[in-house]
Design an enzyme around this catalytic site. Sequence first.
Site, PDB file in Angstrom:
ATOM      1  N   ASP A  55      35.781  37.186  73.298  1.00 44.90           N
ATOM      2  CA  ASP A  55      35.567  38.605  73.567  1.00 44.90           C
ATOM      3  C   ASP A  55      35.160  39.318  72.285  1.00 44.90           C
ATOM      4  O   ASP A  55      35.995  39.631  71.441  1.00 44.90           O
ATOM      5  CB  ASP A  55      36.858  39.210  74.128  1.00 44.90           C
ATOM      6  CG  ASP A  55      36.741  40.703  74.396  1.00 44.90           C
ATOM      7  OD1 ASP A  55      35.630  41.242  74.247  1.00 44.90           O
ATOM      8  OD2 ASP A  55      37.769  41.322  74.741  1.00 44.90           O
ATOM      9  N   GLU A 134      33.121  33.609  40.906  1.00 39.80           N
ATOM     10  CA  GLU A 134      34.313  33.542  40.060  1.00 39.80           C
ATOM     11  C   GLU A 134      35.367  34.519  40.600  1.00 39.80           C
ATOM     12  O   GLU A 134      35.612  35.575  40.036  1.00 39.80           O
ATOM     13  CB  GLU A 134      33.963  33.894  38.607  1.00 39.80           C
ATOM     14  CG  GLU A 134      32.932  32.966  37.977  1.00 39.80           C
ATOM     15  CD  GLU A 134      32.529  33.397  36.576  1.00 39.80           C
ATOM     16  OE1 GLU A 134      33.148  34.344  36.038  1.00 39.80           O
ATOM     17  OE2 GLU A 134      31.593  32.804  36.014  1.00 39.80           O
ATOM     18  N   GLU A 136      38.832  36.340  41.437  1.00 40.61           N
ATOM     19  CA  GLU A 136      40.147  36.535  40.832  1.00 40.61           C
ATOM     20  C   GLU A 136      41.112  37.070  41.879  1.00 40.61           C
ATOM     21  O   GLU A 136      40.694  37.691  42.864  1.00 40.61           O
ATOM     22  CB  GLU A 136      40.044  37.526  39.663  1.00 40.61           C
ATOM     23  CG  GLU A 136      39.160  37.026  38.542  1.00 40.61           C
ATOM     24  CD  GLU A 136      38.829  38.093  37.503  1.00 40.61           C
ATOM     25  OE1 GLU A 136      38.383  37.724  36.410  1.00 40.61           O
ATOM     26  OE2 GLU A 136      38.998  39.302  37.805  1.00 40.61           O
ATOM     27  N   GLU A 191      44.423  34.822  34.243  1.00 38.41           N
ATOM     28  CA  GLU A 191      43.488  35.853  33.799  1.00 38.41           C
ATOM     29  C   GLU A 191      44.189  36.832  32.850  1.00 38.41           C
ATOM     30  O   GLU A 191      45.347  36.656  32.489  1.00 38.41           O
ATOM     31  CB  GLU A 191      42.889  36.589  35.010  1.00 38.41           C
ATOM     32  CG  GLU A 191      41.461  36.150  35.343  1.00 38.41           C
ATOM     33  CD  GLU A 191      40.487  36.421  34.204  1.00 38.41           C
ATOM     34  OE1 GLU A 191      40.746  37.321  33.374  1.00 38.41           O
ATOM     35  OE2 GLU A 191      39.448  35.730  34.129  1.00 38.41           O
ATOM     36  N   GLU A 198      42.407  33.044  38.159  1.00 39.27           N
ATOM     37  CA  GLU A 198      41.009  32.794  38.524  1.00 39.27           C
ATOM     38  C   GLU A 198      40.817  31.296  38.742  1.00 39.27           C
ATOM     39  O   GLU A 198      41.338  30.476  37.979  1.00 39.27           O
ATOM     40  CB  GLU A 198      40.067  33.279  37.421  1.00 39.27           C
ATOM     41  CG  GLU A 198      38.586  33.026  37.724  1.00 39.27           C
ATOM     42  CD  GLU A 198      37.662  33.561  36.641  1.00 39.27           C
ATOM     43  OE1 GLU A 198      36.715  32.831  36.274  1.00 39.27           O
ATOM     44  OE2 GLU A 198      37.888  34.687  36.163  1.00 39.27           O
ATOM     45  N   HIS A 247      32.756  37.804  39.876  1.00 30.21           N
ATOM     46  CA  HIS A 247      31.427  37.695  39.281  1.00 30.21           C
ATOM     47  C   HIS A 247      30.582  36.703  40.086  1.00 30.21           C
ATOM     48  O   HIS A 247      31.085  35.659  40.512  1.00 30.21           O
ATOM     49  CB  HIS A 247      31.518  37.212  37.837  1.00 30.21           C
ATOM     50  CG  HIS A 247      32.285  38.140  36.941  1.00 30.21           C
ATOM     51  ND1 HIS A 247      32.640  37.817  35.661  1.00 30.21           N
ATOM     52  CD2 HIS A 247      32.775  39.392  37.157  1.00 30.21           C
ATOM     53  CE1 HIS A 247      33.305  38.807  35.107  1.00 30.21           C
ATOM     54  NE2 HIS A 247      33.412  39.777  36.009  1.00 30.21           N
ATOM     55  N   ARG A 318      29.239  41.509  27.089  1.00 29.20           N
ATOM     56  CA  ARG A 318      29.815  41.493  28.435  1.00 29.20           C
ATOM     57  C   ARG A 318      30.112  42.898  28.972  1.00 29.20           C
ATOM     58  O   ARG A 318      30.756  43.020  30.000  1.00 29.20           O
ATOM     59  CB  ARG A 318      31.105  40.658  28.433  1.00 29.20           C
ATOM     60  CG  ARG A 318      30.853  39.176  28.215  1.00 29.20           C
ATOM     61  CD  ARG A 318      32.152  38.402  28.025  1.00 29.20           C
ATOM     62  NE  ARG A 318      31.881  36.984  27.750  1.00 29.20           N
ATOM     63  CZ  ARG A 318      31.899  36.020  28.654  1.00 29.20           C
ATOM     64  NH1 ARG A 318      32.171  36.298  29.914  1.00 29.20           N
ATOM     65  NH2 ARG A 318      31.653  34.772  28.324  1.00 29.20           N
ATOM     66  N   GLU A 335      24.256  36.655  35.857  1.00 33.18           N
ATOM     67  CA  GLU A 335      25.638  36.894  36.280  1.00 33.18           C
ATOM     68  C   GLU A 335      25.823  38.376  36.585  1.00 33.18           C
ATOM     69  O   GLU A 335      25.754  39.219  35.680  1.00 33.18           O
ATOM     70  CB  GLU A 335      26.620  36.460  35.190  1.00 33.18           C
ATOM     71  CG  GLU A 335      28.084  36.693  35.576  1.00 33.18           C
ATOM     72  CD  GLU A 335      29.032  36.443  34.419  1.00 33.18           C
ATOM     73  OE1 GLU A 335      30.100  35.853  34.652  1.00 33.18           O
ATOM     74  OE2 GLU A 335      28.712  36.857  33.271  1.00 33.18           O
ATOM     75  N   ARG A 337      28.313  41.214  37.417  1.00 36.10           N
ATOM     76  CA  ARG A 337      29.736  41.305  37.085  1.00 36.10           C
ATOM     77  C   ARG A 337      30.495  42.386  37.854  1.00 36.10           C
ATOM     78  O   ARG A 337      31.703  42.512  37.711  1.00 36.10           O
ATOM     79  CB  ARG A 337      29.883  41.555  35.583  1.00 36.10           C
ATOM     80  CG  ARG A 337      29.284  40.443  34.730  1.00 36.10           C
ATOM     81  CD  ARG A 337      29.273  40.789  33.247  1.00 36.10           C
ATOM     82  NE  ARG A 337      30.589  41.069  32.729  1.00 36.10           N
ATOM     83  CZ  ARG A 337      31.494  40.147  32.387  1.00 36.10           C
ATOM     84  NH1 ARG A 337      31.201  38.866  32.531  1.00 36.10           N
ATOM     85  NH2 ARG A 337      32.661  40.498  31.907  1.00 36.10           N
TER      86      ARG A 337
END
Length: 446
Positions: A55, A134, A136, A191, A198, A247, A318, A335, A337
């Site tokens: 359903d 990645e 977490e 982490e 992670e 990430h 970063r 990447e 982030r």
Amino acid sequence: MAKHMFTNDEVHQLVKDENVRFLRLMFTDLFGTIKNVEVSTSQLDKLLDNKIMFDGSSIDGFVRIEESDMYLYPDMSTWMVFPWGAEHGKVARVICEVYTADLKPFDGDPRNNLIRVLENMKKAGFTDFNIGPEPEFFLFKMDEDGKPTTKLNDQGSYFDMAPMDLGENCRRDIVLELENMGFEIEAAHHEVAPGQHEVDFKYASALEAADNIQTFKLVVKTVARKYGLFATFMPKPLPSINGSGMHINMSLFNEKGNAFFDESGELELSDTAYNFLGGLLKHARSFTAITNPIVNSYKRLVPGFEAPVYVAWSGSNRSPLIRVPNSRGVSTRLELRSVDPAANPYLAIAAVLEAGLDGIKNNITPEDSVDRNIYRMGEEEREDNNIDSLPSTLHNALKYLSTDEVIKTAMGPHLYNGFVEAKNLEYDAYRQEVSDWEREQYMEKY
């Protein structure tokens, strides 16, 4: 993780050899919540003939009650036997696509939508979109009723070990269970924040990666409960500490190999990579509603807690939204982030892929890389470097989404309309709530 499409005969043999008694038929709703229909193996032939019905009107974002009959079509490459719960026979899962009563792929199924966007990618001349996530998560203690508390299971920090990392045994069991299920785990560690962990698993093609993220969440929550802990993928469960991200490392392939790599290009990146990057940056504020889809997501996206806030890229630091990791050749990748683990992976991957393909189609050139800490720049300096900010609330993110036809197309009308309606209701409910913080700040003062 090798992808093998099991034949009907192979599945029957596996059921017999591994004493499988129940089949968990999994799919995902609009908001990324895993749903399942569980049947006994007596229904196996019915499943293999695409005859299992459910359903759809009971599932968030699917259909109205007068359109409720839907079918589950199993993707037999996702057949997997769970390594736990064998007391009454084992349980196997298979991820399914949702079909309508007239046997057509259902537009409101996020997995079907990602398959559609991947077909668009192939029409553009590419063969694969590889994703390395990645994710977490936090581990909290539970109370005597099995409800999560706000007490973290440890006070460890980045890469800490026991006795500081009291989640080490739980995390190790998570890794072992995943490996038993065929995952190739590349890293697992504590982490930065207390109680935060992670686990990184090997990249896979986009559809398989989205499936893997959903399976991963299920395994993490299941194993945590065995330790009397509650695992949450909520982006920011506690103030004053880092939130949880997911990430997304991504690579686009064509028949020649990794389309992002060019040995003679600047930073050894191809024009395709730069155009894809340009598309990501152009549409970043629009797809944020999808990659960071809940009110709480925006408590993580604030300066000072390592999460990206500014729309920029770099090959070295970063602090920007997008980083280019050092690996080159077949491992060349971008990447992103900002994504958090509350995101529906099927929708998030579809959105970033469509954004990147738009960059390639329209030859979008990204701004110059920003190779210094953006958090230390003043507002004027950020403006001089054409650095925009990500939306500060879900409400603002939905505004950006509403003006971006590329990202709306990445969702399709059914998913887009259902998503925006639900998210506006979510934000309205949040807006009307009065928090403890407000009472503490204002009750006696005014």
